[in-house]
Scaffold this active site. Structure first.
Site, mmCIF file in Angstrom:
data_model
loop_
_atom_site.group_PDB
_atom_site.id
_atom_site.type_symbol
_atom_site.label_atom_id
_atom_site.label_comp_id
_atom_site.label_asym_id
_atom_site.label_seq_id
_atom_site.Cartn_x
_atom_site.Cartn_y
_atom_site.Cartn_z
ATOM 1 N N GLY A 50 0.852 -1.184 0.000
ATOM 2 C CA GLY A 50 0.000 0.000 0.000
ATOM 3 C C GLY A 50 0.888 1.235 0.000
ATOM 4 N N GLY A 51 0.713 2.071 1.015
ATOM 5 C CA GLY A 51 1.485 3.311 1.058
ATOM 6 C C GLY A 51 1.087 4.239 -0.071
ATOM 7 N N HIS A 52 -0.219 4.323 -0.305
ATOM 8 C CA HIS A 52 -0.735 5.196 -1.345
ATOM 9 C C HIS A 52 -2.218 5.486 -1.099
ATOM 10 C CE1 HIS A 52 -1.711 1.170 -2.964
ATOM 11 N NE2 HIS A 52 -2.796 1.768 -3.419
ATOM 12 N N SER A 53 -2.742 6.382 -1.928
ATOM 13 C CA SER A 53 -4.155 6.728 -1.936
ATOM 14 C C SER A 53 -4.586 6.814 -3.395
ATOM 15 C CB SER A 53 -4.370 8.071 -1.227
ATOM 16 O OG SER A 53 -5.747 8.401 -1.197
ATOM 17 N N ARG A 99 -3.647 4.200 2.705
ATOM 18 C CA ARG A 99 -3.722 2.883 3.313
ATOM 19 C C ARG A 99 -2.387 2.161 3.236
ATOM 20 N NH1 ARG A 99 -6.642 1.814 -1.405
ATOM 21 N NH2 ARG A 99 -7.222 3.948 -1.032
#
Length: 132
Positions: A50-53, A99
């Site tokens: 994840g580590g993104h939107s 997230r």
């Protein structure tokens, strides 16, 4: 700022312990019409994904096997942690929700997505997410 919160969805379950179970995701229990389904598997326990939107994408994450720990952050600063450990439970993640996911116990994650893949929909830097 009015942010849509992530929330858990419990999918209907039919069956019994001697035969097994089936859960169904249909229009009446989904917050959007799916445009794409994909799954993630064989993710090592020490990896955080994840580590993104996303600007527009909405998702439902389901742990069809194993356990997934999902941490979310909204633009208003609201933080939540969700544990997905049952194949009849999904997590709705709205657009503009940062997230991260950690996978345990040989987790297999299915994702039901509201739009087709579009790299330009991703926000991959937290500072850009906060400014978007």
């Amino acid at each position: 700022m009015n942010c849509i919160q992530p929330y858990l969805i419990e999918f209907p379950e039919t069956g019994n312990s001697s035969l097994g179970y089936i859960s169904i995701a249909e229009k009446d229990n989904l917050p959007f019409v799916p445009k794409r389904v994909y799954w993630t598997y064989f993710t090592p326990n020490e990896i955080e994904r994840g580590g993104h939107s996303h600007y527009d994408l909405e998702q439902i994450l389901v742990a069809v096997a194993g356990k997934i720990i999902v941490n979310t952050v909204l633009k208003d600063g609201t933080k939540n942690e969700f544990i997905l450990d049952s194949p009849n439970k999904g997590l709705f993640i709205p657009k503009m929700c940062w997230r991260t996911m950690k996978y345990k116990l040989n987790a297999v994650q299915m994702c039901i997505a509201s739009i087709e893949y579009d790299e330009s929909d991703y926000i991959r830097e937290y500072s850009k997410f906060l400014k978007a």
